[in-house]
Design an enzyme around this catalytic site. Structure first.
Site, short mmCIF file in Angstrom:
data_model
loop_
_atom_site.label_atom_id
_atom_site.label_comp_id
_atom_site.label_asym_id
_atom_site.label_seq_id
_atom_site.Cartn_x
_atom_site.Cartn_y
_atom_site.Cartn_z
N ILE A 506 -2.83 4.99 -6.87
CA ILE A 506 -2.84 6.21 -6.04
C ILE A 506 -2.17 5.99 -4.69
O ILE A 506 -2.18 6.89 -3.84
CB ILE A 506 -4.27 6.73 -5.83
CG1 ILE A 506 -5.15 5.64 -5.19
CG2 ILE A 506 -4.86 7.23 -7.14
CD1 ILE A 506 -6.55 6.12 -4.86
N GLY A 507 -1.60 4.83 -4.46
CA GLY A 507 -0.91 4.61 -3.20
C GLY A 507 -0.48 3.17 -3.05
O GLY A 507 -0.89 2.29 -3.82
N GLY A 509 0.24 0.34 0.23
CA GLY A 509 0.23 0.07 1.67
C GLY A 509 0.86 -1.27 1.97
O GLY A 509 1.25 -2.02 1.07
N GLY A 510 0.98 -1.57 3.26
CA GLY A 510 1.53 -2.85 3.66
C GLY A 510 0.70 -4.01 3.17
O GLY A 510 1.20 -5.11 2.98
N PHE A 511 -0.57 -3.76 2.89
CA PHE A 511 -1.47 -4.80 2.41
C PHE A 511 -1.35 -4.98 0.90
O PHE A 511 -1.60 -6.07 0.38
CB PHE A 511 -2.90 -4.41 2.77
CG PHE A 511 -3.95 -5.40 2.34
CD1 PHE A 511 -4.72 -5.16 1.22
CD2 PHE A 511 -4.18 -6.57 3.05
CE1 PHE A 511 -5.69 -6.05 0.82
CE2 PHE A 511 -5.15 -7.46 2.66
CZ PHE A 511 -5.90 -7.21 1.54
N GLY A 512 -1.00 -3.92 0.20
CA GLY A 512 -0.90 -3.99 -1.25
C GLY A 512 -1.04 -2.62 -1.88
O GLY A 512 -0.81 -1.59 -1.23
N VAL A 514 -3.09 0.50 -3.87
CA VAL A 514 -4.39 1.16 -3.89
C VAL A 514 -4.59 1.81 -5.26
O VAL A 514 -3.71 2.53 -5.75
CB VAL A 514 -4.50 2.22 -2.78
CG1 VAL A 514 -5.90 2.83 -2.75
CG2 VAL A 514 -4.15 1.63 -1.43
N LYS A 528 -8.33 -1.44 -2.79
CA LYS A 528 -7.12 -1.94 -2.13
C LYS A 528 -6.96 -3.41 -2.48
O LYS A 528 -7.81 -4.23 -2.18
CB LYS A 528 -7.23 -1.78 -0.61
CG LYS A 528 -7.25 -0.35 -0.15
CD LYS A 528 -6.97 -0.23 1.34
CE LYS A 528 -7.99 -0.95 2.18
NZ LYS A 528 -7.78 -0.69 3.63
N ASP A 624 -5.74 1.77 15.97
CA ASP A 624 -4.71 2.32 15.09
C ASP A 624 -5.11 3.72 14.64
O ASP A 624 -5.12 4.03 13.44
CB ASP A 624 -4.47 1.40 13.89
CG ASP A 624 -3.10 1.61 13.24
OD1 ASP A 624 -2.23 2.24 13.89
OD2 ASP A 624 -2.90 1.17 12.10
#
Length: 841
Positions: A506-507, A509-512, A514, A528, A624
């Site tokens: 479903i997404g 991110g910079g972390f990995g 989702v 995540k 943030d």
């Protein structure tokens, strides 16, 4: 100066009975809640009515109350003339690798943790040790050395601890080692640490500090003013009190007093005062300042070296043992040179010799010194001192306690979980405790005829400490049960996500990536997952766990669990069905939100941030704040997310110096320029979010002409041209109540002030937004000039928004970089906390 010599202390029969009672109360719970460990020893040590159990004792027939993990060795003091006769300091345990003691804690509450370090010489010189000491979630000692520890061998802390496993970790630095002679863990009297105190800054501001019980405190000074050293054997909680003479700035003007009058605990209006507050002798002695001339100049000042980067809980003890009759004395207490408080002893009780104390949270003036004084009451308005006109024109002080506020930080451990543990059993505490109780019970029945002791109740309490970041590289199992059972097996996460099925993605991110998932109990989750084994994002991963595992709030996203098996870093959250706030403002095909919905979402986010700043969470700065980090559940309830960059920081106008982190377009210009972070940095970012909510466009849009690229700058230009209405989301223009719009823009303007001290707190913003919602829902009478939807608001002055250095126009609309720990960047559309519903992009 008159100075008393205390060669012998004579206690009245009544005082002796009270003394026995207080120890009876403690001894009664010795086998249940208290842990006293004689480290590195096979024998028990009876010290001051405490039975320290040798940690080499073992028994297969008794269940364990504490255990030990790691590799260590016991050592014995071979030099019997080493300067101590204490049995506790004849042995120690040495740690060559990361190790811990683990305790089974039965009840919520504030616990006293004392660590004993006496560096004696063995084949290994303990004074050369260099190590850190952590607990489950807090750093107690960093870069601690055994050198000079023998002069002050006891380090004392007050910690909020929840039921379950509680660990004390010993982490050697580099090739060095750690050691410990003895450990004490036992509950403090429930009222000992307050949750709220007066807050004093070096500038003299006087606010209220809330959430003290959520933080870890370290005792720095405990002073018996005007009296002798008090050792643990005559203190109800085994504390050490030292004389004050070494801290007096003007020693020659002080007079010591002693009075045999027993403190009248029952005469105090506060029920928190008891024999556990301070020893009787503290309230029977005092330093007195008396006028030397008619001008009333009789100030006394004590000065203490403190950590100028930390706040301190300061407790001042008073008991009027110097007056002949009641209601004849008042005077001034000074903290630094800018704060004064009238001390009227009879506000706390109508009798003489009624003890009381006052707590303050004090922030340093950057000098590294904390000054506390007493003297005549000062007329602040006329800047003059005057005698109070009462019979007694003296001032006095009985005791002082200063505790450093350590807070609660992210774990930076690399402690491996060991399958095999060396288990140490408490046996001597039961046998020794029973023998002591038998003796004291007989005394108790005799005393009971004269007076019944006041019971002390312990209420349930759940701490909500804040978090911080860590910088250690994680290996398998590097977070050893630090978060209240939140660890989820990797196999269970595989099952919930159908082995990370691409259809459930479903997404990203910079972390990995989702994923959406479903646990065995049908709970919908967002997962995540970092790139396995990459090691990237470790500080954010640990900080997010530490923050969210300790706080709960309706408007903060809930952490369900985490996994750090097999070099994985996985975070599991509640599933937010309606994605991010940005999804509903632009860059998606979702229907636009109404103005009322937008106000309610802003109010929810403000409540979450206000809780972080000033609630029980206590001093957490998000760093943030942006629409992608404000998530919406199925009912559009807003929840603030992504705490990977969060920082535990000071309140008000103080700051913490730190590397700049955040997302361009939302960064506080003052923080960007000075690298000095305050809670007002979040306020600025939230002001940009408010503009996005009003205008339905991103903070930075590089596809627009240069003067329009920065939303805050563009809003200022529109204001100057009288065209503010041109930037409002067209879908809102026919539904906003004019007064509601004015209040909203006024609030936004205040958030975006260039100087942080000119910005409001999140509490003030919350109030303003709730008022804007009221104005929207209520038809209010208008003046003729208020007919226009936006005309009145156009006259409001927008702040001067500072420009950042030029940003490359090649960056795509939603791909503005977020500044990370190492100075690298990640695209805004790939942010760590984008938890979106099915089908969102």
């Amino acid at each position: 100066m008159e100075k008393l010599q205390f060669l012998k202390i004579h206690l009245s029969p009544f005082a002796a009975l009270l003394f026995l009672l207080q120890f009876l109360s403690l001894a009664y719970s010795l086998t249940e809640n208290n842990f006293f460990i004689n480290c590195g020893s096979a024998t028990n040590a009876n010290t001051d009515l405490r039975n320290f159990v040798g940690d080499l004792n073992s028994s297969d027939s008794v269940s364990s109350s504490f255990s030990f993990t790691g590799h260590s060795s016991p050592v014995t003091n071979s030099n019997q003339s080493s300067g101590t006769s204490s049995t506790l300091y004849q042995t120690a345990r040495i740690f060559r690798s990361n190790s811990s003691y683990e305790f089974d804690i039965p009840n919520n509450g504030i616990y006293i943790v004392r660590l004993h370090f006496f560096a004696f010489s063995t084949p290994t010189d303990l004074s050369t040790a260099l190590f850190d000491v952590w607990t489950s979630g807090s750093s107690l000692l960093l870069n601690f050395t055994g050198k000079n520890s023998s002069n002050s061998p006891i380090k004392e802390f007050f910690l909020p601890i929840s039921p379950g496993k509680f660990n004390v970790y010993f982490l050697p630095r580099g090739s060095s080692f750690a050691f410990i002679n003895a450990i004490e863990v036992f509950p403090a009297v429930d009222s000992y640490i307050p949750d709220e105190a007066k807050q004093i800054s070096s500038a003299g501001s006087n606010n209220s500090y809330r959430g003290l019980r959520s933080w870890t405190l370290q005792t720095i000074y405990r002073i018996n003013v005007g009296g002798p050293t008090i050792t643990p054997e005559i203190d109800t909680l085994w504390r050490n009190w030292v004389p004050d003479d070494g801290y007096l700035v003007n020693l020659g003007s002080a007079t010591s007093r002693f009075h045999s009058t027993e403190p009248k605990y029952g005469g105090n209006v506060s029920e928190s005062i008891s024999i556990f507050t301070a020893p009787t002798l503290v309230y029977q002695t005092a330093k007195v300042a008396e006028p030397k001339n008619t001008s009333g100049n009789f100030n006394l000042t004590w000065s203490f070296n403190v950590d100028k980067s930390a706040g301190h809980l300061v407790r001042v003890h008073f008991c009027d043992i110097i007056s002949v009759s009641a209601n004849t004395l008042n005077f001034s207490l000074h903290i630094y040179n800018n704060f004064s408080m009238l001390i009227d002893p009879y506000e706390y009780g109508d009798l003489l010799a009624v003890p009381f104390y006052i707590d303050f949270v004090v922030y340093s003036d950057d000098s590294g010194h904390l000054n506390i004084g007493i003297g005549p009451w000062v007329d602040i308005i006329n800047n003059s001192a005057f005698l109070n006109g009462l019979e007694n024109n003296s001032a006095f002080l009985n005791g002082l306690e200063i505790m450093k506020i350590l807070g609660n930080s992210g774990i930076t451990l690399s402690l491996q979980e060991h399958k095999k543990k060396n288990v140490f059993i408490i046996v001597g505490s039961i046998l020794g405790g029973l023998g002591l109780i038998c003796i004291l019970v007989a005394v108790f029945f005799w005393i009971f005829r004269c007076r019944k002791p006041k019971s002390i109740e312990t209420s349930d309490w759940s701490p909500l400490p804040g978090g911080g970041s860590s910088h250690s590289r994680m290996t398998e199992g590097t977070i050893p049960n630090m978060n209240l059972g939140l660890k989820i097996p990797f196999s269970e996460i595989q099952l919930a996500t159908k082995n990370f099925d691409a259809k459930l993605r479903i997404g990203k991110g910079g972390f990995g990536i989702v994923y959406k998932g479903t646990l065995k109990n049908d709970t919908k989750i967002a997962v995540k997952r970092s790139d396995p084994g990459s090691g990237q994002g470790l500080p954010e991963f640990q900080t997010e766990i530490m923050v969210l595992s300790k706080i709960r709030h309706r408007h903060l996203v809930s952490l369900i669990g985490y996994c750090d098996e097999r070099s994985e870093m996985i975070l599991v959250y509640e599933f937010m069905a309606n994605g991010t706030l940005r999804d509903h403002l632009y860059a998606s095909d979702k229907p636009p939100l109404s103005w009322k919905q937008r106000l309610e979402i802003c109010i929810g986010a403000a409540r979450g941030l206000h809780y972080l700043h000033r609630g029980s969470a206590g001093g957490i700065i998000h760093r943030d704040v942006k629409p992608t980090n404000i998530l919406l559940d199925k009912n559009n309830v807003a929840k603030v997310a992504d705490f990977g960059l969060s920082k535990s920081g000071p309140l008000d106008d103080t700051h913490v110096s730190t590397t700049v982190k955040g997302t361009i377009g939302y960064l506080d210009p003052e923080y960007f320029k000075s690298q000095q972070l305050t809670e007002k940095s979040d306020v600025y970012s939230f002001g940009v979010v408010l503009l996005e909510v009003l205008c339905a466009r991103p903070a930075i849009d590089s596809t627009l002409p240069r003067e329009q690229a920065n939303l805050a700058e563009w809003a200022m230009l529109c204001k100057n041209k009288g065209l503010l209405e041109d930037i409002i989301d067209p879908s809102l223009k026919d539904q906003i109540e004019p007064n509601s719009l004015r209040k909203f823009i006024e609030t936004t303007e205040k958030c975006l002030q260039g100087c942080g001290t000119d910005r409001p707190t999140m509490g003030d913003i919350l109030w303003d937004l709730e008022y804007a919602l009221q104005l929207q829902q209520t038809t209010m009478p208008r003046e003729p000039h208020e007919d226009s939807t936006v005309g009145g608001s156009a006259a409001l002055a927008m702040p001067n928004v500072w420009r950042f250095p030029s940003i490359s126009m090649s960056i795509e609309r939603d791909d503005m970089p977020a500044i990370m720990d190492d100075g690298s960047y990640t695209r805004d559309s790939e942010v760590f906390s984008q938890l979106k519903a099915d089908g969102s992009k």
